[in-house]
Design a protein around this motif. Structure first.
Motif, short mmCIF file in Angstrom:
data_model
loop_
_atom_site.label_atom_id
_atom_site.label_comp_id
_atom_site.label_asym_id
_atom_site.label_seq_id
_atom_site.Cartn_x
_atom_site.Cartn_y
_atom_site.Cartn_z
N PRO A 1 0.80 -1.13 0.03
CA PRO A 1 0.08 0.01 -0.12
C PRO A 1 0.76 1.20 -0.05
N GLY A 2 0.49 2.19 -0.88
CA GLY A 2 1.40 3.43 -1.03
C GLY A 2 2.54 3.32 -1.87
N ALA A 3 2.90 2.34 -2.30
CA ALA A 3 4.14 1.98 -3.19
C ALA A 3 4.09 2.92 -4.48
N GLU A 4 5.33 3.38 -4.84
CA GLU A 4 5.73 3.94 -5.85
C GLU A 4 5.77 3.26 -7.32
N ASP A 5 5.23 3.93 -8.29
CA ASP A 5 5.65 3.11 -9.43
C ASP A 5 7.08 2.91 -9.92
N VAL A 6 7.58 2.12 -10.50
CA VAL A 6 8.84 2.14 -11.20
C VAL A 6 8.82 1.96 -12.37
N SER A 7 9.79 2.48 -13.27
CA SER A 7 9.82 2.51 -14.78
C SER A 7 10.03 1.24 -15.36
N LEU A 8 9.74 1.03 -16.68
CA LEU A 8 9.80 -0.03 -17.27
C LEU A 8 11.19 -0.71 -17.20
N GLN A 9 12.17 0.14 -17.51
CA GLN A 9 13.58 -0.24 -17.71
C GLN A 9 14.22 -0.56 -16.22
N GLN A 10 13.86 -0.10 -15.39
CA GLN A 10 13.94 -0.40 -13.90
C GLN A 10 13.65 -1.76 -13.52
N GLU A 11 12.49 -2.19 -13.88
CA GLU A 11 11.78 -3.40 -13.44
C GLU A 11 12.60 -4.51 -14.40
N LEU A 12 12.81 -4.24 -15.70
CA LEU A 12 13.56 -5.18 -16.37
C LEU A 12 14.99 -5.23 -15.82
N ASP A 13 15.61 -4.36 -15.64
CA ASP A 13 17.02 -4.34 -15.04
C ASP A 13 17.27 -5.14 -13.55
N ARG A 14 16.15 -5.26 -12.86
CA ARG A 14 15.90 -5.68 -11.74
C ARG A 14 15.71 -7.30 -12.01
N ILE B 1 9.55 -20.65 -12.51
CA ILE B 1 9.85 -19.21 -12.21
C ILE B 1 8.67 -18.60 -12.62
N SER B 2 8.16 -17.61 -11.59
CA SER B 2 6.80 -16.82 -11.73
C SER B 2 7.31 -15.37 -11.68
N ILE B 3 6.88 -14.54 -12.77
CA ILE B 3 7.25 -12.99 -12.77
C ILE B 3 6.07 -12.24 -12.15
N ASP B 4 6.36 -11.36 -11.26
CA ASP B 4 5.25 -10.64 -10.44
C ASP B 4 5.23 -9.38 -11.01
N THR B 5 4.47 -9.20 -12.42
CA THR B 5 4.27 -7.80 -12.86
C THR B 5 3.18 -7.64 -13.42
N SER B 6 2.71 -6.51 -13.96
CA SER B 6 1.51 -5.99 -14.58
C SER B 6 1.97 -5.36 -16.20
N LYS B 7 3.22 -5.28 -16.33
CA LYS B 7 3.76 -4.71 -17.33
C LYS B 7 3.87 -5.62 -18.81
N PRO B 8 3.56 -5.38 -20.01
CA PRO B 8 3.26 -6.36 -20.99
C PRO B 8 4.95 -6.77 -21.45
N GLU B 9 5.63 -5.83 -21.46
CA GLU B 9 6.81 -5.90 -21.91
C GLU B 9 7.98 -6.84 -20.98
N VAL B 10 7.56 -6.53 -19.53
CA VAL B 10 8.27 -7.49 -18.60
C VAL B 10 7.67 -8.90 -18.90
N MET B 11 6.51 -8.83 -19.09
CA MET B 11 5.99 -10.24 -19.41
C MET B 11 6.71 -11.04 -20.09
N GLN B 12 6.82 -10.46 -21.33
CA GLN B 12 7.36 -11.11 -22.87
C GLN B 12 8.62 -11.46 -22.30
N GLN B 13 9.60 -10.42 -21.93
CA GLN B 13 11.04 -10.56 -21.83
C GLN B 13 11.29 -11.80 -20.55
N ALA B 14 10.46 -11.80 -19.59
CA ALA B 14 10.46 -12.57 -18.47
C ALA B 14 10.34 -14.15 -18.90
N VAL B 15 9.38 -14.14 -19.66
CA VAL B 15 8.97 -15.65 -20.32
C VAL B 15 10.09 -16.05 -20.97
#
Length: 275
Positions: A62-75, A91-105
């Motif tokens: 609760p109250g968390a700030e958003d992170v950028s797409l590149q930050q999330e990918l780098d992490r 491995i499960s990827i906990d994300t809502s960003k489609p680009e992260v989903m694709q690269q994680a899979v």
């Protein structure tokens, strides 16, 4: 259930270990940043009994700030690649960003775990084309504001209706029913009474016909009830997890893998040793 190239029998309850590669997650923020720290923690959880490792690069407290797409990918992506290379685990990827989903899979993830239930633009299409299994979670509002004043006519019925709609959308888009998991979203836009009403009537969600993932580990629904700091909620977490197991949970998403795996074995013994 098929998770890309790995099969897990969910007739036996399973444990998912939480691996937050973030600086600000509510329980373990900052502890597992970086590839090597994350890899060691993944190995420890697998040895303790985790069948899934859930990698998250953006805090959803609760109250968390958003992170950028590149930050999330780098992490997340280097960590997923390292786990996939070294361990035989889903491995499960906990994300809502489609680009992260694709690269994680592509990097080795077999499950997309989305708190927004593929509601972001492009997410449903990305998940469908990835071939991965999906976990759809209920959340009222957004992480920044979800705990401001959540209201329901009937929290269980409202969660049921939401998940029913979302699962139907996924199947219509081409995701097989056999690759869909549901999560009622404890703590996501729900008051203390809402959370315990949901836990009490959790078996009603079994009527949807999908495996159920439950995440109650160390959450504020335990802290507020017990008046315990986040690192003192193990007993409450195990109690809530055990209740969820008896009401049909298939996967428990947790911080404390070893202790939860013991609880799973005890509950599973009820069926194993029936006359």
């Amino acid at each position: 259930m098929q998770f890309k190239d790995k099969y897990i029998d969910l007739n036996t309850p399973r444990v998912m270990g939480i691996l937050n590669v973030t600086p600000d997650s509510f329980s373990d923020g900052g502890r597992f940043l970086g590839r090597e720290n994350a890899l060691k923690q993944a190995e420890a959880m697998i040895l303790e009994g985790a069948d899934f490792i859930d990698v998250g690069g953006e805090s959803t407290r609760p109250g968390a700030e958003d992170v950028s797409l590149q930050q999330e990918l780098d992490r997340t992506i280097p960590v997923i690649e390292a786990i996939a290379t070294n361990f035989d685990v889903v491995i499960s990827i906990d994300t809502s960003k489609p680009e992260v989903m694709q690269q994680a899979v592509s990097a080795g993830a077999g499950l997309i775990n989305d708190i927004r239930a593929l509601g972001e633009s492009g997410a449903l299409s990305a998940a469908t084309s990835s071939g991965a299994a999906v976990c759809l979670m209920h959340m009222q509002g957004q992480p920044k504001t979800m705990q401001a004043a959540p209201q329901y006519r009937d929290v269980v019925k409202d969660v049921y209706t939401f998940l029913d709609t979302k699962t139907q959308q996924c199947m219509q888009a081409g995701i097989p029913k056999s690759q869909i998991i549901i999560d009622p979203g404890f703590g996501f836009g729900k008051t203390l009474p809402h959370n315990y009403q949901l836990l009490d009537r959790l078996e009603e969600l079994n009527n949807l016909g999908f495996p159920m993932l439950i995440g109650v580990s160390r959450k504020s629904m335990l802290g507020h009830l017990l008046n315990r700091d986040v690192d003192q909620r193990l007993a409450g977490s195990i109690a809530a997890a055990t209740i969820a197991l008896t009401k049909g949970a298939s996967i428990l998403r947790v911080h404390d893998v070893k202790q939860t795996a013991d609880a799973v074995k005890v509950v599973s013994a009820l069926s194993a040793y029936k006359d």
